[in-house]
Design a protein around this motif. Structure first.
Motif, mmCIF file in Angstrom:
data_model
loop_
_atom_site.group_PDB
_atom_site.id
_atom_site.type_symbol
_atom_site.label_atom_id
_atom_site.label_comp_id
_atom_site.label_asym_id
_atom_site.label_seq_id
_atom_site.Cartn_x
_atom_site.Cartn_y
_atom_site.Cartn_z
ATOM 1 N N ALA A 35 0.835 -1.194 0.000
ATOM 2 C CA ALA A 35 0.000 0.000 0.000
ATOM 3 C C ALA A 35 0.874 1.251 0.000
ATOM 4 O O ALA A 35 1.949 1.279 0.591
ATOM 5 C CB ALA A 35 -0.915 -0.009 1.222
ATOM 6 N N THR A 95 -2.170 -4.085 4.175
ATOM 7 C CA THR A 95 -1.417 -2.942 3.642
ATOM 8 C C THR A 95 -0.053 -3.378 3.126
ATOM 9 O O THR A 95 0.642 -2.601 2.474
ATOM 10 C CB THR A 95 -1.242 -1.848 4.718
ATOM 11 N N ASN A 130 -2.799 3.356 1.882
ATOM 12 C CA ASN A 130 -2.601 2.749 3.196
ATOM 13 C C ASN A 130 -3.638 3.323 4.172
ATOM 14 O O ASN A 130 -3.342 4.213 4.964
ATOM 15 C CB ASN A 130 -1.174 3.020 3.684
ATOM 16 N N TYR A 144 -5.047 1.375 -3.580
ATOM 17 C CA TYR A 144 -3.620 1.235 -3.274
ATOM 18 C C TYR A 144 -3.173 2.122 -2.108
ATOM 19 O O TYR A 144 -1.984 2.201 -1.800
ATOM 20 C CB TYR A 144 -2.775 1.562 -4.520
ATOM 21 N N PHE A 178 -6.984 -1.899 0.743
ATOM 22 C CA PHE A 178 -6.520 -2.958 -0.151
ATOM 23 C C PHE A 178 -7.634 -3.938 -0.496
ATOM 24 O O PHE A 178 -7.679 -4.484 -1.590
ATOM 25 C CB PHE A 178 -5.394 -3.723 0.552
#
Length: 268
Positions: free
Chosen positions: A17, A135, A56, A54, A49
């Protein structure tokens, strides 16, 4: 907006991530989507995710119904070890015994870019660890020990926890019938060898016993064939492979006993 949750065997969108650097409307929209998806699926949390993003970002639904938003979460300390039965939306309907840290400390940012830290233990600690795993493009599968991983791979094949409990055992009660048939055939072979050293009269008498053993063996094979099918119905997850095994075993045993009987006829 409710988003589709990625499930096995589809991999997450990227390997790792990306940390959020710009706290814009896209991130706020992502957080709301995570909340909507959690509510729609009655989940306790999701990582971005898991819906193909993408970034975090992790959102947790707390016991009071409020949401905890964690942007760029990191585990900075941990302690203790505990093994619990875990479930995750990535492997729907499946569970596994996973060993994790008993308590952790996490740092993260909120939507206002403020830095926070929290300490978690028990079920909350495990939930955070499971979501932060995503992540890193991971899941609890990577945390399993060798034995549990092997077991979980079978669950994946069957697509069910129930199926694994019904998986074909290594031993069946019907194996005892096969053992009895083999012992009987060994005795028949001993009679054949013994007849070579007997008089014709004694050999004829032995032939009578041989025929009795032959019919006993045929009876045992019939019992095996029908009982094996009855026993196999208890393990529906591998019925097809069992039927083939039962038929094959029966034919092999019958071939052996008829071969022994044919040899006995010419010798005795």
């Amino acid at each position: 907006m409710i988003r589709e949750i990625i499930t096995y065997p589809t991999p997450p969108s990227v390997q790792y991530a990306t940390d959020v650097r710009v706290f814009n409307e896209e991130i706020l929209s992502l957080i709301e989507d995570l909340k909507d998806t959690i509510e729609a699926n009655s989940l306790d949390g999701l990582a971005a995710f898991q819906i193909g993003s993408y970034y975090n970002v992790v959102v947790i639904k707390k016991e009071d119904g409020e949401f905890l938003e964690l942007i760029n979460p990191r585990i900075i300390s941990n302690g203790g070890r505990v093994t619990t039965l875990e479930r995750t939306a990535y492997f729907p309907g499946l569970s596994a015994n996973v060993t994790r840290y008993e308590h952790i400390t996490v740092v993260y940012q909120d939507r206002g870019t403020n830095q926070h830290s929290l300490k978690a233990d028990g079920a909350f600690s495990i939930l955070l660890q499971r979501k932060i795993d995503y992540t890193f493009g991971s899941s609890f599968f990577n945390k399993l020990n060798k034995e549990e991983k092997k077991l979980f791979e079978k669950k994946l094949d069957f697509g069910s926890n129930i199926a694994i409990s019904e998986a074909c055992p290594t031993k069946f009660n019907r194996d005892y019938i096969v053992k009895a048939v083999n012992i009987t055939m060994i005795v028949m072979l001993v009679f054949v060898v013994a007849s070579l050293f007997m008089s014709e009269e004694s050999s004829q008498e032995l032939w009578g016993y041989q025929k009795s053993l032959f019919f006993a063996t045929i009876t045992l094979n019939i019992i095996y064939f029908f009982y094996a099918q009855y026993e196999g119905k208890k393990f529906t997850s591998c019925t097809s492979c069992q039927i083939g095994n039962i038929i094959g075993t029966t034919l092999i045993l019958l071939t052996k006993v008829f071969a022994i009987m044919l040899i006995s006829y010419f010798i005795m």
